[in-house]
Design a protein around this motif. Sequence first.
Motif, PDB file in Angstrom:
ATOM      1  N   ASP A 166       0.835  -1.190   0.000  1.00  0.00           N
ATOM      2  CA  ASP A 166       0.000   0.000   0.000  1.00  0.00           C
ATOM      3  C   ASP A 166       0.876   1.248   0.000  1.00  0.00           C
ATOM      4  OD1 ASP A 166       1.010   0.098   2.561  1.00  0.00           O
ATOM      5  OD2 ASP A 166      -0.844  -0.573   3.519  1.00  0.00           O
ATOM      6  N   LEU A 167       0.224   2.391   0.042  1.00  0.00           N
ATOM      7  CA  LEU A 167       0.937   3.672  -0.051  1.00  0.00           C
ATOM      8  C   LEU A 167       1.851   3.893   1.154  1.00  0.00           C
ATOM      9  CD1 LEU A 167       1.321   6.276  -1.666  1.00  0.00           C
ATOM     10  CD2 LEU A 167      -0.604   7.263  -0.400  1.00  0.00           C
ATOM     11  N   LEU A 168       1.400   3.492   2.345  1.00  0.00           N
ATOM     12  CA  LEU A 168       2.194   3.692   3.547  1.00  0.00           C
ATOM     13  C   LEU A 168       3.509   2.929   3.487  1.00  0.00           C
ATOM     14  CD1 LEU A 168       2.629   4.670   6.449  1.00  0.00           C
ATOM     15  CD2 LEU A 168       1.308   2.676   7.224  1.00  0.00           C
ATOM     16  N   HIS A 169       3.441   1.640   3.161  1.00  0.00           N
ATOM     17  CA  HIS A 169       4.656   0.830   3.125  1.00  0.00           C
ATOM     18  C   HIS A 169       5.596   1.275   2.010  1.00  0.00           C
ATOM     19  CE1 HIS A 169       1.954  -1.773   5.477  1.00  0.00           C
ATOM     20  NE2 HIS A 169       3.064  -2.173   6.061  1.00  0.00           N
ATOM     21  N   THR A 170       5.027   1.654   0.876  1.00  0.00           N
ATOM     22  CA  THR A 170       5.855   2.157  -0.218  1.00  0.00           C
ATOM     23  C   THR A 170       6.575   3.435   0.197  1.00  0.00           C
ATOM     24  OG1 THR A 170       4.333   1.221  -1.856  1.00  0.00           O
ATOM     25  CG2 THR A 170       5.866   2.914  -2.621  1.00  0.00           C
ATOM     26  N   GLY A 171       5.830   4.338   0.857  1.00  0.00           N
ATOM     27  CA  GLY A 171       6.430   5.582   1.306  1.00  0.00           C
ATOM     28  C   GLY A 171       7.526   5.363   2.335  1.00  0.00           C
ATOM     29  N   LEU A 172       7.320   4.403   3.241  1.00  0.00           N
ATOM     30  CA  LEU A 172       8.335   4.114   4.241  1.00  0.00           C
ATOM     31  C   LEU A 172       9.602   3.540   3.612  1.00  0.00           C
ATOM     32  CD1 LEU A 172       6.139   2.608   7.101  1.00  0.00           C
ATOM     33  CD2 LEU A 172       7.291   4.827   7.090  1.00  0.00           C
TER      34      LEU A 172
END
Length: 208
Positions: free
Chosen positions: A101-107
């Motif tokens: 998801d966007l959160l894991h990609t951003g991290l």
Amino acid sequence: MDRLLLVGADLVAISLLTFAVYFPRHHRRDLVAAFLGVNVGVLAVAMVLGSTSVGIGMGMGLFGVLSIIRLRSYEIAQHEIAYYFSALALGLLTGLSESLDLLHTGLMVLVVATLYAGDHPRLFPRHRQRELRLDSAYTDEEALRSHLEVLLVGRVLNLSVKGIDLVNDTTLVEVRYVVPNASRAAVTKPREGNPRTDDSPRGRGVRA
């Protein structure tokens, strides 16, 4: 399919961290294998832990023990420790996730970007650190500081005497200093009769 996307994202991230950020700057081949192996190994184990009844706390504790053993068993610099744990973090982020998801990609992007910026050669480019063994036993810190500033052609910020051998007349010192011009210091060669100031200095006034 989500798991395959996570594996692919992890491989892209660790490849960028290792081959685009770390190796072009430090050229240490053995740690390339270490970063890749640790990352993929953590990814695989984390995915297994995430799909079984084994507690995540137990798995994290295991990774902590293994990382401490690895770091204590071989000499590794502080910036390399940062790469080492970033490889661990990337593996855990993808291995313990259910989907990309966007959160894991951003991290993951944040981890790689942090190492890219924090270890960038343009960050404090004039600052240097050396460990030198001098041909004289210095008991006066001010005299030692003055000698080092002449020897290193820079302003000494901090020095730490690691040992003074009065029998063999030597001083082992770790020094942090600033050179007046980074580009000039990088291309200046030692003049004949002057000591070298690289990581393993040899010459008059300095012993390896």
